[in-house]
Design a protein around this motif. Structure first.
Motif, PDB file in Angstrom:
ATOM      1  N   GLY A 145       0.774  -1.233   0.000  1.00  0.00           N
ATOM      2  CA  GLY A 145       0.000   0.000   0.000  1.00  0.00           C
ATOM      3  C   GLY A 145       0.804   1.280   0.000  1.00  0.00           C
ATOM      4  N   TYR A 146       2.111   1.204  -0.220  1.00  0.00           N
ATOM      5  CA  TYR A 146       2.959   2.401  -0.297  1.00  0.00           C
ATOM      6  C   TYR A 146       3.357   2.641  -1.751  1.00  0.00           C
ATOM      7  CZ  TYR A 146       3.574   2.728   4.769  1.00  0.00           C
ATOM      8  OH  TYR A 146       3.357   2.895   6.106  1.00  0.00           O
ATOM      9  N   TRP A 147       3.409   3.917  -2.117  1.00  0.00           N
ATOM     10  CA  TRP A 147       3.878   4.259  -3.454  1.00  0.00           C
ATOM     11  C   TRP A 147       5.380   4.001  -3.543  1.00  0.00           C
ATOM     12  CZ3 TRP A 147       0.248   4.419  -6.749  1.00  0.00           C
ATOM     13  CH2 TRP A 147      -0.993   4.999  -6.480  1.00  0.00           C
ATOM     14  N   TRP A 199      -8.401   4.251  -2.289  1.00  0.00           N
ATOM     15  CA  TRP A 199      -7.437   4.059  -3.372  1.00  0.00           C
ATOM     16  C   TRP A 199      -7.255   2.556  -3.640  1.00  0.00           C
ATOM     17  CZ3 TRP A 199      -4.822   5.419  -7.419  1.00  0.00           C
ATOM     18  CH2 TRP A 199      -4.460   6.747  -7.653  1.00  0.00           C
ATOM     19  N   MET A 200      -6.921   1.814  -2.581  1.00  0.00           N
ATOM     20  CA  MET A 200      -6.620   0.392  -2.747  1.00  0.00           C
ATOM     21  C   MET A 200      -7.834  -0.371  -3.263  1.00  0.00           C
ATOM     22  SD  MET A 200      -4.375  -1.958  -2.722  1.00  0.00           S
ATOM     23  CE  MET A 200      -2.956  -1.367  -1.794  1.00  0.00           C
ATOM     24  N   ARG A 201      -9.020  -0.014  -2.786  1.00  0.00           N
ATOM     25  CA  ARG A 201     -10.229  -0.706  -3.235  1.00  0.00           C
ATOM     26  C   ARG A 201     -10.415  -0.537  -4.739  1.00  0.00           C
ATOM     27  NH1 ARG A 201     -15.169   1.163  -4.135  1.00  0.00           N
ATOM     28  NH2 ARG A 201     -14.688   3.173  -3.142  1.00  0.00           N
ATOM     29  N   ARG A 202     -10.200   0.671  -5.238  1.00  0.00           N
ATOM     30  CA  ARG A 202     -10.384   0.914  -6.674  1.00  0.00           C
ATOM     31  C   ARG A 202      -9.329   0.160  -7.496  1.00  0.00           C
ATOM     32  NH1 ARG A 202     -13.647   5.434  -7.909  1.00  0.00           N
ATOM     33  NH2 ARG A 202     -14.467   6.446  -6.040  1.00  0.00           N
ATOM     34  N   VAL A 203      -8.095   0.131  -7.010  1.00  0.00           N
ATOM     35  CA  VAL A 203      -7.047  -0.586  -7.732  1.00  0.00           C
ATOM     36  C   VAL A 203      -7.350  -2.077  -7.790  1.00  0.00           C
ATOM     37  CG1 VAL A 203      -4.599  -1.232  -7.678  1.00  0.00           C
ATOM     38  CG2 VAL A 203      -5.266   1.133  -7.210  1.00  0.00           C
ATOM     39  N   ASP A 256       4.717  -8.277  -6.997  1.00  0.00           N
ATOM     40  CA  ASP A 256       3.716  -7.771  -6.047  1.00  0.00           C
ATOM     41  C   ASP A 256       3.631  -6.252  -6.107  1.00  0.00           C
ATOM     42  OD1 ASP A 256       1.700  -7.881  -4.142  1.00  0.00           O
ATOM     43  OD2 ASP A 256       3.102  -7.824  -2.459  1.00  0.00           O
ATOM     44  N   VAL A 257       3.500  -5.729  -7.325  1.00  0.00           N
ATOM     45  CA  VAL A 257       3.328  -4.290  -7.519  1.00  0.00           C
ATOM     46  C   VAL A 257       2.259  -4.044  -8.579  1.00  0.00           C
ATOM     47  CG1 VAL A 257       5.694  -3.675  -6.862  1.00  0.00           C
ATOM     48  CG2 VAL A 257       5.157  -4.160  -9.261  1.00  0.00           C
ATOM     49  N   TYR A 258       1.656  -2.882  -8.494  1.00  0.00           N
ATOM     50  CA  TYR A 258       0.716  -2.417  -9.503  1.00  0.00           C
ATOM     51  C   TYR A 258       1.377  -1.271 -10.264  1.00  0.00           C
ATOM     52  CZ  TYR A 258      -2.849  -4.721  -6.574  1.00  0.00           C
ATOM     53  OH  TYR A 258      -3.581  -5.614  -5.829  1.00  0.00           O
ATOM     54  N   THR A 259       1.214  -1.268 -11.579  1.00  0.00           N
ATOM     55  CA  THR A 259       1.624  -0.115 -12.370  1.00  0.00           C
ATOM     56  C   THR A 259       0.364   0.611 -12.829  1.00  0.00           C
ATOM     57  OG1 THR A 259       1.649  -1.362 -14.448  1.00  0.00           O
ATOM     58  CG2 THR A 259       3.695  -1.295 -13.186  1.00  0.00           C
TER      59      THR A 259
END
Length: 360
Positions: free
Chosen positions: A143-145, A168-172, A202-205
């Motif tokens: 959950g950290y940028w 934020w996390m819910r939308r991602v 384990d990252v989102y772009t």
């Protein structure tokens, strides 16, 4: 691997200053680094580039920003990225990479830590020419940028210093669940986001445009996936492997520094010991003799004291050149340190010939 082996050979965990030249060389070879150093397995940093000897260094196991990543690198024995944070020692916002140095018994002896300067013009994400209004973000699984570009310096503390909110996390996560594969779209705070999840990292772009820039379906269907692809490439090929992206260009330099004496260019203790092991194996197999000749220079200290270290260095270089000129192609002359040299003569059958070489 070469750098780690050299640090172990120098016993840098117990005598850190022996590794300072290697550490400083890393910054010269990779300008995107804000700092480079190494810590013991208990987390205590023992040497950091640009920080003079004797200055207190933090324990990475006791720092909130680095505790988790340091623990994981010791447990998994694999390279791990930590949270992006401000490091007062280097006066920079850094993206930390932890790289284990594993000993012969498979245990972690040291942990090399690289701080990538997120604002450096040499980092991959700062080399991408983004369209007007476009933004690239990398979100860690905790959950950290990890990286936001572009981002004003005044906003870094607020963005990197705390985890994102649950909205934020819910939308991602919803975008990942409802999209094709692990990709999806969502609308948030006046921007249209395209996201992709990389499970092995384990990252989102995330790539986004403001609403006013999204003028037609072409921009959504073509430009967004293209930028998302660029972001994935940044993460997959540059972000986690940035410590090695210049490896092909300077690997030869690291090998040279690790195995050869910087003054005489002769093999050093590490390399000659490796060659000696090989020569001993060949001697047993072929039933040949192996000869070692230890040489030191008489009154060398008197020369240094009388004429200075520059003259002493020139004398060592001349001695090295002359010793090399006396040997066969398969022989080795190495500098062990100071005025001490070692000659390795493999495959010897005639001891009289050896005596002739020694008397020269």
């Amino acid at each position: 691997r070469v750098l780690g082996e050299r640090l172990l050979e120098l016993d840098a965990g117990e005598q850190p200053e022996r590794g300072r030249q290697l550490v400083d060389n890393m910054l010269t070879l990779n300008p995107s680094l804000a700092g480079f150093g190494f810590a013991r397995p208990d987390g205590q940093l023992v040497l950091v580039s640009g920080i003079e000897s004797g200055k207190p260094l933090p324990n990475l196991q006791q720092q909130p920003q680095s505790t988790d990543s340091f623990r994981r690198v010791v447990e998994t024995r694999q390279m791990v990225s930590g949270r992006t944070y401000y490091l007062p020692l280097l006066r920079s916002w850094v993206l930390p990479l932890r790289v284990p140095v594993v000993g012969n018994k498979g245990d972690v002896q040291l942990v090399m830590t690289l701080g990538i300067d997120i604002a450096s013009s040499h980092t991959t994400w700062n080399l991408v020419d983004l369209p007007e209004g476009a933004e690239i973000r990398i979100l860690r699984g905790d959950g950290y940028w990890q990286m936001v570009s572009p981002l004003a310096e005044s906003q870094r503390s607020a963005v990197y210093g705390q985890s994102i909110g649950p909205d934020w996390m819910r939308r991602v996560e919803q975008a990942k669940a409802t999209g094709e594969g692990r990709q999806g779209y969502f609308d948030y705070q006046g921007r249209l986001y395209s996201s992709a999840y990389l499970p092995d990292r384990d990252v989102y772009t995330l790539v986004s445009f403001p609403h006013e820039n999204v003028v037609d379906a072409y921009l959504e269907r073509m430009s967004m996936p293209l930028l998302l692809f660029v972001a994935v490439l940044l993460v997959g090929s540059a972000f986690f492997l940035i410590a090695y992206r210049q490896q092909r260009r300077y690997e030869a330099q690291l090998i040279q520094q690790a195995h050869f004496d910087s003054l005489t260019r002769l093999p050093n203790r590490l390399l000659v010991m490796d060659r000696m092991k090989q020569a001993m194996q060949h001697a047993r197999r072929d039933d040949h003799k192996l000869v070692l000749v230890f040489i030191d220079l008489d009154h060398f200290k008197r020369i240094n004291d009388s004429f200075g270290h520059l003259v002493g260095d020139q004398l060592l270089v001349q001695c090295a050149a002359r010793l090399q000129g006396l040997l066969r192609a398969g022989d080795t002359v190495a500098r062990l340190g100071g005025d001490e040299f070692l000659i390795l003569l493999p495959g010897v059958d005639d001891m009289e010939a050896v005596e002739t070489v020694i008397h020269k």
